[in-house]
Write a protein that holds these residues in place. Sequence first.
Motif, mmCIF file in Angstrom:
data_model
loop_
_atom_site.group_PDB
_atom_site.id
_atom_site.type_symbol
_atom_site.label_atom_id
_atom_site.label_comp_id
_atom_site.label_asym_id
_atom_site.label_seq_id
_atom_site.Cartn_x
_atom_site.Cartn_y
_atom_site.Cartn_z
ATOM 1 N N GLY A 50 0.782 -1.227 0.000
ATOM 2 C CA GLY A 50 0.000 0.000 0.000
ATOM 3 C C GLY A 50 0.811 1.272 0.000
ATOM 4 O O GLY A 50 0.273 2.358 0.216
ATOM 5 N N LYS A 51 2.120 1.173 -0.294
ATOM 6 C CA LYS A 51 2.988 2.361 -0.269
ATOM 7 C C LYS A 51 2.558 3.385 -1.321
ATOM 8 O O LYS A 51 2.472 4.577 -1.034
ATOM 9 C CB LYS A 51 4.453 1.960 -0.517
ATOM 10 N N THR A 52 2.313 2.906 -2.547
ATOM 11 C CA THR A 52 1.965 3.828 -3.636
ATOM 12 C C THR A 52 0.643 4.526 -3.355
ATOM 13 O O THR A 52 0.514 5.745 -3.541
ATOM 14 C CB THR A 52 1.893 3.063 -4.965
ATOM 15 N N THR A 53 -0.348 3.768 -2.899
ATOM 16 C CA THR A 53 -1.659 4.364 -2.581
ATOM 17 C C THR A 53 -1.513 5.461 -1.543
ATOM 18 O O THR A 53 -2.073 6.562 -1.681
ATOM 19 C CB THR A 53 -2.613 3.277 -2.070
ATOM 20 N N LEU A 54 -0.742 5.169 -0.484
ATOM 21 C CA LEU A 54 -0.556 6.155 0.580
ATOM 22 C C LEU A 54 0.214 7.367 0.069
ATOM 23 O O LEU A 54 -0.136 8.516 0.371
ATOM 24 C CB LEU A 54 0.184 5.507 1.758
ATOM 25 N N ALA A 55 1.272 7.136 -0.733
ATOM 26 C CA ALA A 55 2.090 8.239 -1.236
ATOM 27 C C ALA A 55 1.269 9.164 -2.135
ATOM 28 O O ALA A 55 1.378 10.397 -2.045
ATOM 29 C CB ALA A 55 3.293 7.692 -2.000
ATOM 30 N N ILE A 56 0.439 8.579 -3.000
ATOM 31 C CA ILE A 56 -0.392 9.403 -3.880
ATOM 32 C C ILE A 56 -1.408 10.199 -3.073
ATOM 33 O O ILE A 56 -1.675 11.375 -3.364
ATOM 34 C CB ILE A 56 -1.076 8.519 -4.944
ATOM 35 N N GLU A 57 -1.955 9.576 -2.033
ATOM 36 C CA GLU A 57 -2.905 10.292 -1.173
ATOM 37 C C GLU A 57 -2.233 11.484 -0.490
ATOM 38 O O GLU A 57 -2.787 12.578 -0.422
ATOM 39 C CB GLU A 57 -3.486 9.330 -0.131
ATOM 40 N N VAL A 58 -1.008 11.268 0.007
ATOM 41 C CA VAL A 58 -0.253 12.363 0.624
ATOM 42 C C VAL A 58 0.061 13.433 -0.424
ATOM 43 O O VAL A 58 -0.047 14.641 -0.165
ATOM 44 C CB VAL A 58 1.049 11.827 1.264
ATOM 45 N N GLY A 59 0.434 13.002 -1.630
ATOM 46 C CA GLY A 59 0.773 13.947 -2.691
ATOM 47 C C GLY A 59 -0.394 14.812 -3.115
ATOM 48 O O GLY A 59 -0.198 15.957 -3.557
ATOM 49 N N GLU A 60 -1.621 14.295 -2.998
ATOM 50 C CA GLU A 60 -2.794 15.064 -3.406
ATOM 51 C C GLU A 60 -3.069 16.255 -2.492
ATOM 52 O O GLU A 60 -3.814 17.158 -2.853
ATOM 53 C CB GLU A 60 -4.020 14.145 -3.460
ATOM 54 N N SER A 61 -2.438 16.245 -1.309
ATOM 55 C CA SER A 61 -2.694 17.328 -0.355
ATOM 56 C C SER A 61 -1.707 18.482 -0.508
ATOM 57 O O SER A 61 -1.751 19.434 0.273
ATOM 58 C CB SER A 61 -2.617 16.778 1.074
ATOM 59 N N ARG A 62 -0.806 18.382 -1.499
ATOM 60 C CA ARG A 62 0.206 19.428 -1.694
ATOM 61 C C ARG A 62 0.688 19.372 -3.147
ATOM 62 O O ARG A 62 0.452 18.368 -3.827
ATOM 63 C CB ARG A 62 1.381 19.216 -0.736
ATOM 64 N N PRO A 63 1.367 20.399 -3.634
ATOM 65 C CA PRO A 63 1.942 20.310 -4.983
ATOM 66 C C PRO A 63 2.927 19.142 -5.067
ATOM 67 O O PRO A 63 3.838 19.043 -4.234
ATOM 68 C CB PRO A 63 2.653 21.657 -5.150
#
Length: 388
Positions: free
Chosen positions: A29-42
């Motif tokens: 689930g690393k990619t899912t979590l990373a993309i979710e974090v990325g959506e909250s910032r540029p």
Amino acid sequence: MIERRIEKELRNLIDSGPAVALLGPRQVGKTTLAIEVGESRPSVYLDLESEADRAKLTEPELYLSQHADKLVILDEVHRLPNLFQTLRGLIDRNRRAGRRTGQFLLLGSASIDLLKQSGETLAGRISYLEMQPIDGLEVASKDLEQLWLRGGFPDSFLAADDRSSLRWRQDFIRTYLERDIPQLGPRIPAETLRRFWTMLAHHQSGLHNAAELARSLGVDGKTVASYLDLLVDLLLVRRLEPWHANIGKRLVKSPKVYVRDSGIVHALLGIGASEQLLGHPITGASWEGFVIETLIAASPSGTSAHFYRSAAGAEIDLLLTLPGKALWAIEIKRSLTPKVEKGFYLACDQVQPQRRILIYPGQDVFPLKHDISAMSLAAAAMLLRDQE
């Protein structure tokens, strides 16, 4: 969507340093979590297993400098090990320009190359965080038995039924053996490594006996050691070291070995349903490994985990040393009417832990003699989590 407890810690690390490496097995689930974090910032996301994304990094310094104002997420970063030297220069340049945090999030499916490369070039610039499969604190208490059977890989745990879950795990094992491990460098025959992995599942929670495994595989002890090191580096196997102290007792020195995900244990042994599991000789050892992984995941950062066993039979299944040096002794039983063995009492007399806990599959919390508290896995995990 299961909320992952690690998300808050990941965000804090990104906001407090220039680079973070999020490590964990594939499909955790690393990619899912990373993309979710990325959506909250540029942010910008690159999958380095994609030829198109790798092509963008033909001139890595030129491309990455164009995104100096964003969080750059690099997935499967071990595929481009030469990138770390470039990252070092960019991090230092951004620091001088006043941007000291949130520059890079590196995702890796193994600690092997990532730690080797970044340890040389990114020292003092990177934080490491390990992402484990879903643990007992991330699901409802009623779902713990299913989590134990299917394991914590999201696609396995959330599968439509037990048969689909088992098929996913079998495919996962095959993919690791035939594709992922060869990509990481070691040239080991897939069938040999499968046999070794299966042997470890059969010996779940047992003392590591390299000579016995070597005889069964027809290889030497050094080869067995290299196989074990590989699976530990891939974060698929845990080597639980014995606890040592100068207490005047002869202590066992061999580590105990666990396949870290209970669902993978069951897939390697062909166990696909609860009825099969509960009637299988591996039940107790599998439950012990599941409990240990859950409690280690729930423990405060900086906790060290060991087991304790003396030559005279004194034994503690899990001995946790918390950051304040407090010792917690954990006994694990797969019975609704658990009985504490004499060896646990003897070991506690020798070690003198601050907490003595018996984990059993029931829900009630009740005291036993010698200051031992019997409790569920969920209750013990929450107790550890609250020690932060």
